[in-house]
Enzyme design. Sequence first.
Site, mmCIF file in Angstrom:
data_model
loop_
_atom_site.group_PDB
_atom_site.id
_atom_site.type_symbol
_atom_site.label_atom_id
_atom_site.label_comp_id
_atom_site.label_asym_id
_atom_site.label_seq_id
_atom_site.Cartn_x
_atom_site.Cartn_y
_atom_site.Cartn_z
ATOM 1 N N LYS A 11 -51.805 26.161 70.644
ATOM 2 C CA LYS A 11 -51.438 24.743 70.848
ATOM 3 C C LYS A 11 -52.275 23.850 69.952
ATOM 4 O O LYS A 11 -53.359 24.207 69.510
ATOM 5 C CB LYS A 11 -51.621 24.321 72.309
ATOM 6 C CG LYS A 11 -53.061 24.400 72.861
ATOM 7 C CD LYS A 11 -53.983 23.238 72.523
ATOM 8 C CE LYS A 11 -55.384 23.423 73.075
ATOM 9 N NZ LYS A 11 -56.397 22.582 72.416
ATOM 10 N N VAL A 97 -60.423 31.867 67.016
ATOM 11 C CA VAL A 97 -61.242 31.968 68.235
ATOM 12 C C VAL A 97 -62.175 30.759 68.337
ATOM 13 O O VAL A 97 -62.802 30.368 67.337
ATOM 14 C CB VAL A 97 -62.052 33.287 68.220
ATOM 15 C CG1 VAL A 97 -62.993 33.359 69.416
ATOM 16 C CG2 VAL A 97 -61.106 34.481 68.214
ATOM 17 N N GLY A 99 -61.457 27.780 68.449
ATOM 18 C CA GLY A 99 -61.008 26.860 67.403
ATOM 19 C C GLY A 99 -60.323 25.608 67.919
ATOM 20 O O GLY A 99 -59.826 24.805 67.139
ATOM 21 N N MET A 101 -57.596 25.750 69.730
ATOM 22 C CA MET A 101 -56.153 26.041 69.761
ATOM 23 C C MET A 101 -55.779 26.891 70.968
ATOM 24 O O MET A 101 -54.666 27.419 71.067
ATOM 25 C CB MET A 101 -55.714 26.692 68.445
ATOM 26 C CG MET A 101 -55.982 25.784 67.249
ATOM 27 S SD MET A 101 -55.088 26.276 65.777
ATOM 28 C CE MET A 101 -53.448 25.648 66.121
ATOM 29 N N GLY A 103 -56.651 29.845 72.229
ATOM 30 C CA GLY A 103 -56.302 31.267 72.092
ATOM 31 C C GLY A 103 -56.616 32.067 73.349
ATOM 32 O O GLY A 103 -55.815 32.934 73.754
ATOM 33 N N ALA A 106 -54.070 31.273 75.898
ATOM 34 C CA ALA A 106 -52.799 31.912 75.515
ATOM 35 C C ALA A 106 -52.805 33.379 75.947
ATOM 36 O O ALA A 106 -51.827 33.874 76.528
ATOM 37 C CB ALA A 106 -52.589 31.801 74.008
ATOM 38 N N ASP A 138 -56.325 24.743 80.423
ATOM 39 C CA ASP A 138 -55.257 24.873 79.417
ATOM 40 C C ASP A 138 -54.288 26.012 79.723
ATOM 41 O O ASP A 138 -53.270 26.147 79.030
ATOM 42 C CB ASP A 138 -55.860 25.134 78.030
ATOM 43 C CG ASP A 138 -56.299 23.856 77.329
ATOM 44 O OD1 ASP A 138 -56.141 22.764 77.906
ATOM 45 O OD2 ASP A 138 -56.802 23.965 76.190
#
Length: 300
Positions: A11, A97, A99, A101, A103, A106, A138
């Site tokens: 994301k 990792v 980052g 985003m 991960g 996810a 998240d």
Amino acid sequence: MNSVTVRVPAKVNLQLAVGPLRDDGYHDLVNVFHAVSIFDEVTATAETGMSVRVEGESADQVPGDRDNLAIKAALALAGHAGRSYGVHLFIRKSIPVAGGMAGGSADAAAALVACNELWGLGLPLEDLMEIAADLGSDVPFALLGGTAVGTGRGERLTPLDVAGTFHWVFALADGGLSTATVYAECDRLRQATGERVAWPQAAEPLLAALREGNAEILGTELRNDLQPAAVMLRGSLARTLDAGREHGALGSLVSGSGPTCAFLARSEAHAGELAASLKDAGVARDVITAHGPVPGPVIV
Ligand SMILES: C[C@@](CO)(OP(=O)(O)O)[C@H](O)COP(=O)(O)OP(=O)(O)OC[C@H]1O[C@@H](n2ccc(N)nc2=O)[C@H](O)[C@@H]1O
Ligand SMILES: Nc1ncnc2c1ncn2[C@@H]1O[C@H](COP(=O)(O)OP(=O)(O)O)[C@@H](O)[C@H]1O
């Protein structure tokens, strides 16, 4: 069935409005999540114990034990089902990792979907969402995908209608940033400057730009309240963000808690050109293109 593989996207946060620090250590947010086409893959294979192996992008920085968020997710799901199921999780990472985003979130979402299928539990999305919210703020969005507004600590989601596809360039940094450290730095900066912290509000022009598929306006509306903290902790990000603007990005911002920087392009071709310019400028460890929104976890 002996094995289930789930593909799950990263994301970027299009708006991250951070409210005051709550008594429980979290911040109330308006968090506009947008799933983009950078994918991890999680394969769940029937086994007696619980184990995990990680390969790919910065795999050495991902825990290979019960600290792995995907294993935590499998344990939480088994706990919910009231049985001592086992599984081996193989994670192929492409999402940077630490980052910004999501991960880890996810992989946790993918593990929930994969184990729900592998163990034949048949739990509905609502049940998985509840387990997800306990794993991390998240993780519920990682189960949903697309584009959505998160409130509370980011776990209460309202899906958004988005017209068309947006094209992105991501500048990956060397090393990660800890989410907790970035929030703490945001609080410290606010205290130091005496900033009055407003209750977070969704930006109407940003929501309208998403509804209309208007990349020009979306570019000017991208906002991340954690950006000053991320830039304070990693000074080199200022140069990376500047380079994106200089090379014609419609908008640029730090993704979530960083240090990945996101740049909005006009089109797929423009994203390719922008990525090449940013690579030449030497302002990132790596530069990749992606599009969004994309769906959440998919069994492949
Ligand atoms: C900043 C964001 C933006 O989407 O993600 P990343 O960019 O790191 O991926 C999120 O808010 C991160 O969500 P997530 O990574 O799931 O965080 P959690 O595990 O729930 O919390 C880790 C820590 O972040 C801080 N935290 C998190 C969420 C929130 N609303 N307020 C907070 O202050 C707290 O210090 C908490 O202890
Ligand atoms: N499956 C996983 N993938 C990535 N990181 C994980 C995972 N499980 C646990 N972690 C830990 O979570 C931290 C945050 O990871 P990640 O979700 O990639 O970043 P961010 O919170 O910045 O989006 C990492 O530093 C890592 O130690």
